[in-house]
Enzyme design. Sequence first.
Site, PDB file in Angstrom:
ATOM      1  CG  LEU A 250      -1.925  -1.127   1.314  1.00 35.37           C
ATOM      2  CD1 LEU A 250      -2.348  -1.369   2.752  1.00 35.37           C
ATOM      3  CD2 LEU A 250      -3.134  -0.820   0.456  1.00 35.37           C
ATOM      4  CG  ASP A 251       1.806   5.413  -2.452  1.00 37.70           C
ATOM      5  OD1 ASP A 251       2.960   5.641  -2.041  1.00 37.70           O
ATOM      6  OD2 ASP A 251       1.024   6.298  -2.834  1.00 37.70           O
ATOM      7  CE  LYS A 252       3.070   8.815   4.197  1.00 40.54           C
ATOM      8  NZ  LYS A 252       2.157   9.994   4.007  1.00 40.54           N
TER       9      LYS A 252
END
Length: 811
Positions: free
Chosen positions: A319-321
């Site tokens: 998951l990209d923040k």
Amino acid sequence: MQPMDFELSNTSDYKGLSLEETLKRLKATVEGLRQPDVADRHGKFGYNEIVEKKRNPFLEFISRYWGPMPWLLELAMVLSILLNRLVEGTLIFALLTVNAIIGYLHSRGSQKAIELLKTKLAVRAKVLRDGRWGSINAKEVVPGDIIMIRLGDIVPADSVVLDDSLSVDESALTGESLPKETRRSDIIYSGSIVKRGEARCVVVNIGSTTYFGRTAELVKIAKPQSHQEEVMMAIVKYMLYLGIAASVIVSAYAIVLHFHPILIATFIVTFLMGAVPVALPAVLTIVQASGAVELSKHNILVARLDSIEDAASIDILCLDKTGTITENNLSVTDSLPFNGYTREDVVKLAMLSSQEKGMDAIDLAVLRYGRGLGLDSAVGKYRQVSFVPFDPSIKRTEAVIEGPGERFRVIKGAAQTVLGMSSGMGKEAIESVEGAVRDFSQKGHRTLAIARSADDTGTVVRFVGLIALADPPRKCAQSMIQEIKGLGIRPLMLTGDNIAIAKEIAGQVGIGGKIIRMSDIRDLEEKEQIRAVNQSDGFAEIYPEDKYKIVKLLQSTGHTVGMTGDGVNDAPALKQAEMGIAVSNATDVAKASASVVLTELGINVIVDAIKVSRKTYQRMLSWVINKETKVVGFVGVLTAGFFWLHKLVLSLLGMSLLVFANDFITMSLATDNVKHTANPNTWNVKDITVASLFLGLLLMLETLLIIYLGKKYFNLQFGQLRTIVLLNLVFSSQFRILIVRERGFFWSSMPGKGLLITTALALVAFVLLGVYGVLVKPLLLSTILIVLGLSALFTLAIDLPKYYTFKKLGL
């Protein structure tokens, strides 16, 4: 003209160089290049674009007739034509062409992502050449060009700032959620957006050598391992082994019996047609397309069909923040007053020292927060007499304010800067402020301090308070993470932000607190890197190539990886992952690189994507089990029947009809009613084959019994015996799909309406075909109905052994 005796360096090599050293290295001056210099540099360095090699569409389509699966079908087609079986040969060619057309129309290559990257670079640039400013296509920019950028511009190439400070948004490139403040000699990257200021810059890199361009090169080479292709070939391999073995045995016996070579060749074609899953590519595509339609109802667009099946096996979701877990929208999270002021005072003064027209991200966040607290009316009683925007060299913003009976100066800036300017702060008060700043920092917040003067002379400045800013998590992020974990998937956060922010956000949404810096493992051996990736909850301070590398590392250890993202920096990893998921506000490049795109705000629909993919897997598994069971059954019947009767009990035309009935009519499984599993699914082809072998042998006994009844009690001629075998195999295939579609007992769930309708139509059609003798020898209706009843009874009887076989093998 200046001599062209220099080579391009990495953009990072210009960090720390003075402007004089930078210009000297580029053989350029602040007066700009001359046109002859530009021509030479175009010749040496090319244009500011991403170069790609285009494939010929016709050759791409024709290539779909080349490969292991097409070769088998083409061999069967050639043998059919040589045997003067034109109907069968034409049917095989039609099936092969249908597969090629479906595959061509639904294929998604990396070319789309590259085209959008080129479009991104196709902006206008203001350039100084021959002493005059002019506007050109960004494609024409060369290293050494002097360019002018201002508010709202997309930076056309990696450059070094020559003039005053700029505020640039690099979130799509680096994942850093806060705007970057730059000054003279700083580097700004291609694809960044100017948020404040105006400055001249000198271009240092263009095209594929820029930070943006390196990301494009990663997108071009990124390619997930094709699980679909592996599974298809494994299924074909096992069925083909069985078909070849049976044809060799039968052919050897036929030679002993002195059969004509042409007849033996007919046997081989018949076995090949039955053993090769002719419709598998088309069925797989249709099942996946049905899943894509279902996902569209959840506001999810599918760009790469095979990713739907792959997503069923995902056991790690990266998951990209910024922009995925968080809103990518800088917000004020808290205010803390000092020296007797109130929270309202802190926010009100922060608003008075902000301006909306400058589009500064911090100013906009402060104004938005104050309006949310209803302070508009209070602030409206004052006006800004003067305003000095944020200056990185002094780290503050200043404004002179005039209001009811007073005139004063407001300062907003870095805590240490404002604290140093404030009067009357004792040691204890200073320690209290510094402690609050540390607390905010540990939570991943950026802190601003506010101070004001007693009058507009500003001789005495009093510290007012602190404001904390952060990019907050999406409201749905925590619940989505919990659901993902409940589906047996491990979440892993990847971000370019600093480790304090990463840990805070990961803790808030429930990912976990074991976040490490990418720099801590970058120089380790691959085994150590893999160990660190497997033991962590996420990585901070990473670059695009790091995200791509992490996905590759996970895949190298057998994991199936999903990746979510929104920026250019996420594009290579999105393309490499088995399922790349671009959120609704993603850049065009991210959307083009992803295999699915969310079309609504929020990320909770990612859970829907996983569930639908697992349903798609179950539907495809049912088709494969049904097909393999049929292959085992028919191969066994043809082999045993030949040794028994010295003839093939199914003709080549009969085999073509059986392939149509079993492979294509059962496409209705694409919309069957199924349940998703609680854990990731994996294609265990060996176990599937073992289960199919067991069920196929049982069904072989059924058909041999039907042959015995046809000879003993119905006194059928051999042509009619072939008809009864064909009908039994077709009837069993239709009933069998109702059995194998359910992993439990067949009554555990209701089949889909489409499956029931096509099954009923197939049964009626073949009953009529047998009664009226269309393409086959006719039979009495009573005989056909007896075969129909026996087929149903025997097939339903295998449900119990099927249940325990599936349970033991974990299907």
